[in-house]
Design a protein around this motif. Structure first.
Motif, short mmCIF file in Angstrom:
data_model
loop_
_atom_site.label_atom_id
_atom_site.label_comp_id
_atom_site.label_asym_id
_atom_site.label_seq_id
_atom_site.Cartn_x
_atom_site.Cartn_y
_atom_site.Cartn_z
N THR A 178 1.04 -1.26 -0.12
CA THR A 178 -0.16 0.29 -0.25
C THR A 178 1.06 1.26 -0.05
O THR A 178 0.31 2.80 0.78
CB THR A 178 -0.31 0.07 0.98
OG1 THR A 178 -0.55 -0.04 2.83
CG2 THR A 178 -1.87 -1.09 1.14
N LEU A 179 1.77 0.78 -0.72
CA LEU A 179 2.79 1.84 -0.34
C LEU A 179 2.80 2.97 -1.17
O LEU A 179 2.44 2.99 -2.78
CB LEU A 179 4.94 1.50 0.20
CG LEU A 179 4.88 1.02 1.05
CD1 LEU A 179 6.66 0.63 1.04
CD2 LEU A 179 4.54 1.68 2.51
N THR A 180 3.47 4.05 -1.79
CA THR A 180 3.29 4.92 -2.70
C THR A 180 3.87 4.72 -3.82
O THR A 180 5.13 3.75 -3.93
CB THR A 180 3.58 6.61 -2.72
OG1 THR A 180 5.09 7.08 -1.61
CG2 THR A 180 2.90 6.65 -1.22
N TYR A 181 3.92 5.40 -5.76
CA TYR A 181 4.67 5.14 -6.40
C TYR A 181 6.05 5.54 -5.99
O TYR A 181 7.41 4.68 -6.19
CB TYR A 181 4.28 5.63 -7.79
CG TYR A 181 5.12 5.74 -8.61
CD1 TYR A 181 6.16 5.66 -9.57
CD2 TYR A 181 5.35 7.72 -8.39
CE1 TYR A 181 7.43 5.96 -10.17
CE2 TYR A 181 6.10 8.42 -9.31
CZ TYR A 181 6.98 7.39 -10.75
OH TYR A 181 7.29 7.42 -11.22
N LEU A 182 6.69 6.52 -5.60
CA LEU A 182 7.33 6.99 -5.69
C LEU A 182 8.81 5.87 -4.29
O LEU A 182 9.36 5.73 -4.38
CB LEU A 182 8.15 8.71 -4.92
CG LEU A 182 7.06 9.25 -6.39
CD1 LEU A 182 7.32 11.14 -5.32
CD2 LEU A 182 8.79 9.68 -7.42
N GLU A 183 7.61 6.09 -3.15
CA GLU A 183 8.24 4.97 -2.40
C GLU A 183 8.59 3.54 -2.66
O GLU A 183 10.05 3.74 -2.64
CB GLU A 183 7.00 4.64 -1.13
CG GLU A 183 7.35 5.71 -0.75
CD GLU A 183 5.98 5.89 0.91
OE1 GLU A 183 6.42 7.34 1.34
OE2 GLU A 183 5.20 5.20 0.66
N TYR A 184 7.90 2.72 -3.23
CA TYR A 184 8.37 2.19 -4.49
C TYR A 184 9.56 1.93 -5.45
O TYR A 184 10.11 1.25 -5.18
CB TYR A 184 7.09 0.89 -5.23
CG TYR A 184 5.77 0.16 -4.00
CD1 TYR A 184 6.68 -0.28 -3.69
CD2 TYR A 184 4.86 0.33 -4.68
CE1 TYR A 184 5.35 -1.05 -2.90
CE2 TYR A 184 4.46 0.00 -3.84
CZ TYR A 184 4.20 -0.97 -2.68
OH TYR A 184 3.36 -1.56 -1.37
N ARG A 185 9.54 2.93 -6.35
CA ARG A 185 10.71 3.48 -6.75
C ARG A 185 12.25 3.43 -6.24
O ARG A 185 13.21 2.83 -6.40
CB ARG A 185 10.14 4.39 -7.49
CG ARG A 185 11.57 4.76 -8.49
CD ARG A 185 11.29 6.19 -9.00
NE ARG A 185 11.80 6.58 -10.69
CZ ARG A 185 13.40 5.90 -10.77
NH1 ARG A 185 13.99 6.71 -9.90
NH2 ARG A 185 13.52 6.18 -12.06
#
Length: 348
Positions: A178-185
């Protein structure tokens, strides 16, 4: 009664002054102790700089390297942090890891259980910087804390990604999805090819932010091994996933056949027009030069700008842009043509 009020005010003032004096003395003493500690740390750094550096180069332990004081530990930590920024050889990095595991792992294990958020975060940063892999399972347990901040969660996953944790795919896809796109990046940027490919294999089952991050990383890597996957993602998806896939293809700057992308220069979606312009410009696809030139008249600034840059990539690009600048009645197209003539085709 008047005299009682004056007496009360005098007493209150005296009490406040006393409190302020106590605080002042406390701050002076604290600052003095901090200066003494900092001086001691600098002395240890000067004393141990050479043996630490020798160990990082040779991997040979020196019996004089012992940690029996907190100030000495902080000195070693500072020295390692400095060398982690300048040493690039794989052997040196492995020696740094060994050093940190021997001298600092117990210290960071303790700090991970600290009640202070700042101490836990500092421990996570150093564990990552020094690649202290012996603490891998400790990080897994740390993630299971009942109370863990978002920063701690993301940084712990970054560490496990850097360690190529054997259960990382399952952990992220099932539990921390459930993290954000930037955090996964920032997390996926640390995966090796094997683990990165595992995420690509399960791509269709992953939440959208993970898909965006994976496609972004493909564009960042510019690795043609992922071309087939990225083209499939573009063809078989809609919306943001399709745009992200096209963006990655444009970043790579190569596709086996450009024909299927030429029609995108007339797409109703401005993002597709812009990215297609970038792709055909990188490929210097001459059959698209006329359409690229027409995109200088596009209503969207980003499309006009990319069209100008792409036209400039062709050998005859400057002449084409000069012709537009001299003949068009479209002020926006003229300005963009002149801008890219003056910029000389430099890449953004």
């Amino acid at each position: 009664m008047f005299h009682n009020e004056i007496g009360f005010l005098i007493t209150l003032t005296a009490a406040l002054v006393s409190i302020l004096l106590v605080l002042l003395v406390y701050l002076i003493i604290r600052k003095g102790l901090e200066q003494v500690k900092r001086s001691r740390i600098e002395e240890y750094k000067a004393l141990y700089n050479e043996p630490v550096f020798e160990f990082l180069l040779t991997g040979s332990f020196n019996s004089s390297l012992t940690i029996d004081k907190n100030s000495k530990r902080e000195a070693f930590e500072s020295l390692l942090s400095h060398y982690s920024e300048i040493l690039e050889g794989q052997d040196e990095k492995e020696n740094m890891q060994r050093f940190a595991e021997v001298y600092l792992s117990d210290y960071y294990r303790e700090k991970l259980n600290s009640l202070k958020w700042s101490q836990r975060m500092n421990a996570l940063y150093y564990i990552e910087d020094f690649h202290i892999k012996v603490l891998e399972e400790e990080i897994v347990r740390f993630l299971e804390r009942k109370k863990i901040s978002k920063d701690e969660l993301v940084h712990s996953l970054r560490i496990l990604a850097a360690f190529q944790h054997r259960e990382f795919y399952k952990l992220v896809s099932e539990k921390y999805n459930t993290l954000t796109y930037l955090e996964y990046r920032t997390i996926f940027a640390r995966l090796d090819d094997t683990l990165f490919s595992k995420f690509l294999e399960g791509f269709d089952e992953l939440p959208a932010p993970m898909q965006y991050a994976l496609l972004d990383m493909i564009g960042y890597k510019k690795d043609t091994r992922y071309l087939a996957f990225t083209e499939d993602a573009f063809q078989n998806n809609r919306g943001e996933v399709r745009i992200k896939a096209l963006k990655s293809l444009a970043a790579i700057g190569y596709v086996p056949s450009v024909d299927r992308y030429l029609s995108l220069l007339k797409s109703p979606e401005w993002q597709e027009r812009m990215l297609a312009a970038k792709l055909v410009g990188s490929l210097r696809e001459k059959t698209a030069l006329d359409e690229l030139t027409q995109l200088l008249h596009d209503p969207v600034w980003w499309v006009r700008s990319q069209a100008g840059q792409s036209v400039m990539m062709f050998p005859e690009g400057r002449d084409v842009l000069q012709k537009v600048a001299d003949n068009t009645k479209d002020l926006f197209a003229r300005d963009m043509a002149v801008e890219w003539i003056n910029r000389g085709g430099q890449r953004e």
